[in-house]
Design an enzyme around this catalytic site. Structure first.
Site, PDB file in Angstrom:
ATOM      1  N   THR A   1      41.386  57.833  32.633  1.00 29.46           N
ATOM      2  CA  THR A   1      41.908  57.595  33.989  1.00 29.46           C
ATOM      3  C   THR A   1      41.423  58.665  34.971  1.00 29.46           C
ATOM      4  OG1 THR A   1      43.919  58.876  33.635  1.00 29.46           O
ATOM      5  CG2 THR A   1      44.017  56.541  33.068  1.00 29.46           C
TER       6      THR A   1
ATOM      7  N   GLU B   1      52.733  32.788  59.421  1.00 32.89           N
ATOM      8  CA  GLU B   1      52.528  34.108  60.014  1.00 32.89           C
ATOM      9  C   GLU B   1      53.797  34.778  60.530  1.00 32.89           C
ATOM     10  OE1 GLU B   1      49.843  31.971  62.732  1.00 32.89           O
ATOM     11  OE2 GLU B   1      48.693  33.823  62.669  1.00 32.89           O
TER      12      GLU B   1
ATOM     13  N   GLN C   1      38.734  30.517  53.885  1.00 32.04           N
ATOM     14  CA  GLN C   1      39.723  29.678  54.566  1.00 32.04           C
ATOM     15  C   GLN C   1      39.052  28.568  55.355  1.00 32.04           C
ATOM     16  OE1 GLN C   1      41.338  33.776  55.999  1.00 32.04           O
ATOM     17  NE2 GLN C   1      42.798  32.278  56.713  1.00 32.04           N
TER      18      GLN C   1
ATOM     19  N   VAL D   1      38.115  60.543  34.092  1.00 26.69           N
ATOM     20  CA  VAL D   1      36.655  60.431  33.995  1.00 26.69           C
ATOM     21  C   VAL D   1      36.196  59.060  34.516  1.00 26.69           C
ATOM     22  CG1 VAL D   1      34.710  60.384  32.383  1.00 26.69           C
ATOM     23  CG2 VAL D   1      36.567  62.022  32.034  1.00 26.69           C
TER      24      VAL D   1
ATOM     25  N   GLY E   1      46.413  30.168  61.367  1.00 24.53           N
ATOM     26  CA  GLY E   1      47.438  30.020  62.401  1.00 24.53           C
ATOM     27  C   GLY E   1      48.653  29.230  61.952  1.00 24.53           C
TER      28      GLY E   1
ATOM     29  N   LEU F   1      35.812  65.255  27.412  1.00 25.82           N
ATOM     30  CA  LEU F   1      36.629  64.604  26.385  1.00 25.82           C
ATOM     31  C   LEU F   1      37.332  63.448  27.086  1.00 25.82           C
ATOM     32  CD1 LEU F   1      38.363  67.522  24.432  1.00 25.82           C
ATOM     33  CD2 LEU F   1      36.023  66.689  24.307  1.00 25.82           C
TER      34      LEU F   1
ATOM     35  N   GLY G   1      44.439  65.591  29.564  1.00 25.97           N
ATOM     36  CA  GLY G   1      43.575  65.126  30.652  1.00 25.97           C
ATOM     37  C   GLY G   1      44.141  65.513  31.998  1.00 25.97           C
TER      38      GLY G   1
ATOM     39  N   CYS H   1      49.353  33.023  45.722  1.00 26.92           N
ATOM     40  CA  CYS H   1      47.925  32.801  45.465  1.00 26.92           C
ATOM     41  C   CYS H   1      47.651  32.886  43.969  1.00 26.92           C
ATOM     42  CB  CYS H   1      47.061  33.804  46.227  1.00 26.92           C
ATOM     43  SG  CYS H   1      46.910  35.416  45.433  1.00 26.92           S
TER      44      CYS H   1
END
Ligand SMILES: Cc1cc2nc3c(=O)[nH]c(=O)nc-3n(C[C@H](O)[C@H](O)[C@H](O)COP(=O)(O)OP(=O)(O)OC[C@H]3O[C@@H](n4cnc5c(N)ncnc54)[C@H](O)[C@@H]3O)c2cc1C
Ligand code: FES
Ligand code: FES
EC number: 1.2.3.1
Length: 1336
Positions: free
Chosen positions: A271, A1271, A777, A273, A1089, A266, A359, A119
């Site tokens: 990552t 599938e 789709q 806060v 399908g 601070l 941190g 994709c």
């Protein structure tokens, strides 16, 4: 401190792709991702989750350090990077790496040509992770490469082709990939079966690749270098709409600021806060960014240890520790090694590159990997405030058990001292996470013991755990009690009991893993015990015997290795070289995926006056709506309007069956996550803020039905219930040797398409026309729903789809409802409206694969022949019907899998509950009912003492047969796949080797399983498989092709161009595909399908043949002419150069009353053999090898088809072994992002992954004898489930445990651990005690 004296930096200066950016109104709330996408219109960087968990937004950051004159390049997640943190830095995005307009970078080229994108939504992030690695290491090792990709998720490819592209850059790749003839050293050519076909290996040709030339890259902007060297650092202040950002440059200044604003966090890497503010409603009006303060960036080696600044990134820390380990004597570096062990798998590289040591420590999160080991390692914290500096042991901050009163709010952490280890000291770190890499731990631990000199008498002991309580906790009493004890079994026994008494876990842990955590807590201590015993042996082998040989392997953790793989397909020898059909052609958009030029919905440029929509969803599972108060929301900045059910001009409730599908809840809500209203505002941030202010009052309604069990109790089902019966089941039960009964629970699955649900609705201003761009789709269905909701004829609604960033069944009806929401808003406001669901909302609202319970009773003979089966299947449909009844039907129709069952009765019930409505998902019911079948097959094997493969063989369809609903099938290729897979996987010899391994290893066991598959193809009725195409030839000879299929990553447009190229006999380069639209192909069926290529291919072929027929007289007249001549001539002769093509669909029928029919067109077959290794102490496992043989007829594009098989297989691994949806007792989905819901990552794919396409297979029903296969591969993921079961069985047999036991799906580490019963599991009592009862 007041901010007097601080120079207000009214301008934020940084570079993006070599261009200077000067932002006069930098808003601290603005993250780089949205700045790139919305301000700079660089849309290559994608939004996948917004929380650092998926890597779709990866960019490269470059900084210059004047003192060392070094430039540092690192990857980072743009979604968590505040733009204010970028002052003086250079950002490189995928657009800066290369483009079709300038030059394509080798990374982009190789990813595309190795078929590494489907994709394409994850591809720019992949490109950036690889590119950054290559900037730092032009010839990386495979280990560096797999580490670089640990933070990037892909839902389509199964990673194999991405890694193939990566290998071409690695110096130690075991596969050369570069022989002069374009083939790889693993290539083998064999003549097979007939002379028409040749077995081919290698889906790309490395000869075509441009070499990597590091001199061609952007240089670091000289202006930024000058700025860094010449301008004295000054305090920077940025004022946003709601937040002020202050970035001081000295420690004194920081201390003053902290004294003035003790509550201000601070922010270094953001990552911690960042996610709190985005997802948990935390708000800070002031944030302080201390990253530029030298004291917080020190790295100092002392005589007794290392000092590392609190603002140092975890990656830097890793480098520093690694260097120290390589230079210092081993005895001194045991703590360093243990910390490194945790850093290896902590987050992904993008996280470690920005997340700071300080941190991680100061957040005191329960899930910290570092705090337990740093605390156990006696690390010290250097704290500073206006009052002065002080050193405290890190363990002190956890002394009170809640971890929050030792550090004063005005104190800052300056640095951390990590001591050298001492003689006689042993230290280890452990973690068990839901995924080995890039996943927060379930339990992490740090343990240290110091012995009295020359003895194994404990002098000092520290044991810390993360994950067990709200913060890191210490088993202090245990440690004190054990001082003076010797390191022996008696101590182990006492320690285990003491630890379990001391570490009390809240039973109400949201993830419900309390008992698993308890087991891990003691199991990990046991592992430490073994490690220390072994180390003592190394030190003094005469006194200490170490551990038994069969225990040794448990000391080694599973590592991620660069997978090896082989793909085998058949090339047609007699085919013209110009004919592209059957060749591994690159995805038509492959290069555009890799350059970020491929346009998805949210990449479409904004329309004048456009509004953004944020939805307000129900917080109750079943309740009456008493009132909806939007007054506060309407006062928020930027808000334009609030849209409710009252604004829907026509249909708000769609009655496709008895119960309606609903756009906006009107009087009551029927699940948590149902859309009640939507706020339209001038930005997404404003819309979201205002949405939080909408107040809804509810009145509880009864009953609240959440589970299948609840639904059975309340008799709550969607109708009709279905049943199939054949033979005489009851009579057969009277004649069989044995009967077994059982039940299996299979959890649901989130689609986790990388592009969340997205809509852009643009009113055209006249005749009520509206353009609707949707990630779907099924455009025709969107058109129908939008038209019905607006009350206009369908001919006013133009639905357009260029490509979809993954769908897997999830973008059908749900996309229609969301498109209606956006269109109603656009209609009301008369503005363009953009609705892009956040990942959390998407997961909450849109449902997924149906959770499932299968109950069975099986009658069989001593020799393994299954004579009769009586089964009941229940699927949790959620609150509206969607396609649940159809899914239930497919469960029944496909439940036989590969087996002939002479007497069979099965029922399927779609339960109506108060969960978000579940929907179609790759495999559509078969992955569940097939798993039930394979489970009872395995149980029959256990009962009869036969091997599972024997029972499978005995019961497999063998000759021309009929299914249980009387459809004919020829199972020849089923048997061929089985035999070939047996042979290619060397099943029997590996089984023997595994038995040998298992005899020699006690705590690690291997398992193997081989599973056959019959996958019926068909959509159940003719009208659902009709298709149309439209082909225009322009006078310059170029061809514009369109059809009703949607590009979801399955390469349909590439295949359609291959078809048109063959039919028109022109090169593929002459043919272009623009978009799928209801304006060009009306009433197209959904791309579902596995049928897209089958049916649209027929239509494209038909259109091309019509055109060719018209051209034929001209060609005959001028046979030596070329295409362009003929077209020119045709135009001059007034021959129409445009044609539609049509395919009526496959005849199909099913009479449910009689239980007979021909619902399917043909059958695909396949077999997969998988081998795994489990860690019995933790439940962790490693996928060692998978071999798949698939019968897909004659492949139109083997690269695309093998990609589909691998991608589906890995999604199946996710379904059956990892992906776990968790709901609260109130019906709230708790797993709403990649941090809580784990899909497979690079570390999860088999180390050896081989796929072969069955040779000489024909299929008269589909285009060019191909078979639709999107599938099928998913189900084969269950071979891993049964390999795990095999390993568990071995453990249980060895330990004399009950032979039959039930395993549910997903078979997570928790369940594996529970099934591998030992003294530790038995120590753990409580809820799991009952759970364990199954296994005892
Ligand atoms: C996707 C993802 C995966 C992760 N995986 C893991 C994992 O596997 N294992 C694990 O252990 N962690 C993991 N984490 C957590 C991560 O390691 C921490 O969030 C990170 O280390 C915090 O550092 P930061 O610089 O980003 O903190 P920030 O968000 O900038 O700050 C966090 C907190 O620390 C305080 N703080 C920061 N520096 C100081 C200081 N010098 N003095 C006083 N207070 C300070 C701040 O006030 C704030 O409250 C993950 C995070 C994410 C987003
Ligand atoms: S969008 Fe940034 S990591 Fe997922
Ligand atoms: S190609 Fe990776 S998510 Fe689709």
């Amino acid at each position: 401190m007041s901010l007097q004296g601080a120079v207000g930096a009214e301008e934020l200066i940084f570079y993006v792709n070599g261009r200077k950016v000067v932002e006069k109104n930098a808003d601290p709330e603005q993250m780089l991702l949205f700045y790139l996408r919305k301000r700079l219109r660089l849309t290559g960087t994608k939004y996948g989750c917004g929380g650092g968990g998926c890597g779709a937004c990866t960019v490269m950051i470059s900084t210059y350090e004047p003192a060392s004159k070094k430039i540092r390049h690192y990857s980072a997640n743009a979604c968590l990077l505040p733009i204010c943190s970028l002052y003086g830095m250079a950002v490189t995005t995928v657009e800066g790496v290369g483009s079709t307009r300038t030059r394509i970078h080798p990374v982009q080229e190789r990813l595309a040509k190795c078929h590494g994108s489907q994709c394409g939504f994850c591809t720019p992030g992949m490109v950036m992770s690889i590119y950054t690695l290559l900037r730092n290491h032009p010839e990386p090792t495979s280990e560096q490469m797999t580490a670089a990709l640990a933070g990037n998720l892909c839902r389509c490819t199964g990673y194999r082709p991405i890694l193939d592209a990566c290998k071409t850059f690695c110096k130690d790749s075991v596969c050369c990939q570069s022989k002069a003839n374009g083939r790889c050293c693993l290539d083998q050519e064999e003549d097979l079966f007939d002379r028409e076909e040749k077995e081919s290996v290698g889906l790309f040709s490395p000869d075509e690749f441009q070499p990597l030339d590091p001199t061609q890259e952007f240089i670091f902007p000289p202006e930024l270098m000058r700025m860094a060297e010449n301008q004295p650092k000054r305090t920077l202040v940025f004022h946003g709409e709601r937040i002020m950002w202050i970035s001081p440059v000295s420690l004194d200044e920081l201390q003053d600021l902290k004294a003035a604003h003790p509550d201000a966090p601070l922010v270094v890497g953001n990552t911690g806060v960042g996610p709190d503010m985005k997802f948990r409603g935390v708000f800070h009006p002031i944030v302080i960014a201390p990253a530029r303060i030298p004291d917080l960036n020190v790295v100092e080696r002392m005589s007794d240890g290392l000092t590392i600044g609190a603002a140092c990134s975890l990656s830097l820390m890793k480098d520093v520790l690694r260097n120290a380990v390589s230079e210092l004597p081993e005895e001194k570096t045991k703590i360093f090694c243990a910390v490194l062990q945790q850093l290896r798998t902590l987050g992904g590289e993008q996280i470690r590159n920005v997340a700071s040591l300080g941190g991680n420590i100061i957040s005191r999160k329960s899930t910290s990997d570092l705090n337990p080991i740093l605390a156990a390692g006696n690390c010290m914290l250097n704290l500073a405030s206006q009052g002065g500096k002080r050193w405290i042991p890190l363990s002190d901050i956890f002394a009170d058990g809640v971890g929050n009163n030792t550090i004063m709010p005005e104190e800052v952490l300056v640095s951390v001292r990590i001591p050298h280890s001492r003689k006689g000291e042993y230290i280890s770190a452990f973690r068990q996470a839901p995924r080995r890499e890039n996943a927060l731990p379930i339990i992490s631990a740090g343990m240290r013991v110091l012995f009295e000199e020359g003895t194994d008498k404990i002098k000092d002991l520290s044991i810390f755990y993360g994950g067990a309580a709200s913060t890191t906790i210490c088993a202090k009493q245990t440690c004190q009690t054990l001082i003076g004890r010797y390191w022996n079994e008696q101590m182990l026994d006492e320690a285990s009991r003491l630890i379990l008494n001391e570490i009390v876990l809240p039973d109400s842990a949201w993830d419900g893993k309390a008992e698993y955590k308890k087991t891990l807590i003691v199991s990990l201590f046991y592992k430490f015990f073994l490690e220390v015993l072994q180390s003592l042996k190394t030190m003094d082998p005469c006194h200490y015997p170490g551990i038994p040989m069969e225990y040794e392997s448990i000391l080694e953790d599973f590592q991620t290795k660069m997978p090896q793989s082989i793909q085998i397909y058949q090339a047609k020898l007699s085919q013209s070289p110009q004919d592209p059909v059957g060749r591994p052609i690159m995805h038509q958009s492959g290069i555009k995926h890799a350059t970020g030029e491929a346009v998805y919905i949210d990449d479409i440029p904004s329309v004048d006056g456009e509004l953004f929509l944020a939805v307000v969803t129900s917080s109750r599972a079943h309740a009456k709506i008493v009132s909806v108060d939007t007054s506060e929301a309407l006062k928020e900045p930027g808000v334009f309007d609030v849209i409710t059910a009252n604004d829907v001009p026509a249909t708000n409730e769609f009655h496709y069956s008895d119960d309606p599908e609903i756009i906006f809840a009107r009087n009551k809500v029927i699940c948590v996550g149902q859309i009640v209203c939507a706020v339209a505002a001038d930005s997404y941030a404003h819309a979201k803020q205002a949405a939080a202010k909408v107040r809804i009052e509810y009145e509880a309604l009864e009953p609240v039905i959440l589970t299948i069990e609840d639904a059975i109790k309340h008799n709550s089902f969607f109708e009709p219930k279905r049943k199939l019966e054949h033979g005489n089941v009851d009579k057969a039960f009277e004649t069989v040797d044995h009967i077994l009964e059982g039940e299996i629970h299979i959890g649901g699955q989130e689609h986790f398409y990388m592009e969340t649900q997205s809509v852009l609705a643009i009113p055209k201003g006249e005749d009520k026309e509206m353009d609707v761009y949707v990630s779907t789709q099924h455009p025709a269905f969107i058109q129908e729903m939008v038209a019905a909701s607006l009350g206009v004829p369908a001919n006013r609604i133009m639905c357009h789809v260029k490509r979809v960033g993954g769908a897997f069944g999830g973008k059908l009806l749900k996309a229609g409802l969301l498109a209606s929401v956006a269109s109603v808003a656009a209609n009301k406001t008369n503005r363009a409206v953009r609705l892009i669901l956040s990942r959390g909302d998407d997961m909450l609202i849109t449902g997924g694969r149906h959770p499932f319970i299968g109950k069975y009773k099986v009658g069989f003979m001593k020799d393994g022949r299954i004579r009769t089966v009586d089964a009941k299947y229940y699927i949790n449909g959620g609150c509206t019907p969607d396609e649940s009844v159809l899914v239930a039907e497919v469960c029944l129709l496909k439940m036989d899998n590969a087996y002939k069952i002479p007497n069979l009765r099965c029922w399927a019930y779609a339960c109506k509950t108060n969960l978000p409505s579940n929907t179609a998902f790759r495999g559509f019911g078969f992955p569940q009912s097939g798993l039930v079948t394979e489970t009872w097959i395995t149980e029959v094997a256990e009962k009869t003492g036969l091997s599972p493969e024997k029972v499978r063989e005995i019961n497999m369809y063998k000759e021309d047969e009929q299914t249980h609903f009387k459809q004919k099938l020829d199972p020849q290729n089923l048997i061929r796949c089985w035999n070939e897979c047996m042979e290619k996987s060397a099943y029997y010899s590996r089984k023997t080797a595994i038995e040998e391994f298992n005899k020699q290893n006690y705590w690690k066991k291997k398992g193997i399983a081989i599973v056959p598959m019959k996958f019926p193809f068909g959509l159940g009725s003719r009208y659902l498989s009709q298709a149309a195409a439209l082909v225009h030839i322009y006078t310059d000879g170029s061809v514009l092709l369109t059809h009703g299929g949607i590009e979801l990553g399955q390469g349909i447009h590439t295949k359609m161009i291959q078809v048109a190229s063959r039919e028109l006999n022109i090169p593929m380069s002459y043919i272009h595909f623009c978009e799928t639209s209801t304006t060009t192909v009306p009433n197209a069926c959904a791309s579902v399908g596995s049928a897209g290529t089958d049916v649209n291919g027929m239509a494209v072929k038909d259109a091309c043949q019509t055109l060719l027929k018209r051209l034929q007289p001209i060609i005959n007249k001028n046979p030596k002419g070329n295409w362009k001549d003929w077209i020119k001539e045709a135009f001059e002769q007034s021959v129409s150069l445009s044609a539609t093509g049509y395919f009526r669909g496959y005849d199909a029928n099913m009479d449910w009353e009689k239980g007979e029919g021909q619902p399917f067109t043909y059958f695909l077959y396949g077999t997969a053999c998988s081998e795994v290794e489990i860690n019995c102490l933790t439940g962790d496992h490693k996928n060692l090898r998978t071999d798949i043989v698939m019968d897909i007829g004659c492949s139109i594009n083997p690269a695309v088809d093998i990609g589909q098989i691998e991608g589906a297989f890995v999604q199946g691994i996710g379904l059956y072994t990892m992906e776990e949806l968790k709901y609260s007792p109130e019906g709230v989905l708790c797993t709403r992002g990649p941090d809580q819901y784990k899909i497979p990552a690079v570390c999860d794919i088999p180390e050896q992954f081989n796929v072969s396409l069955l040779s000489s297979s024909q299929n008269p029903y589909a285009i060019y004898s191909s078979k639709g296969l999107g599938e099928a591969g998913l189900f084969l993921g269950c071979s891993v489930f049964f390999a795990l079961r095999d390993a568990i069985t071995c453990v249980r047999n060895e330990r004399g445990l009950k032979k039959t036991f039930a395993l549910n799906s997903p078979l997570t580490a928790e369940q594996i651990r529970a099934a591998c019963i030992d003294d530790f599991t038995k120590m753990v009592i409580g809820r799991w005690g009952n759970f364990l009862f199954n296994y005892l």
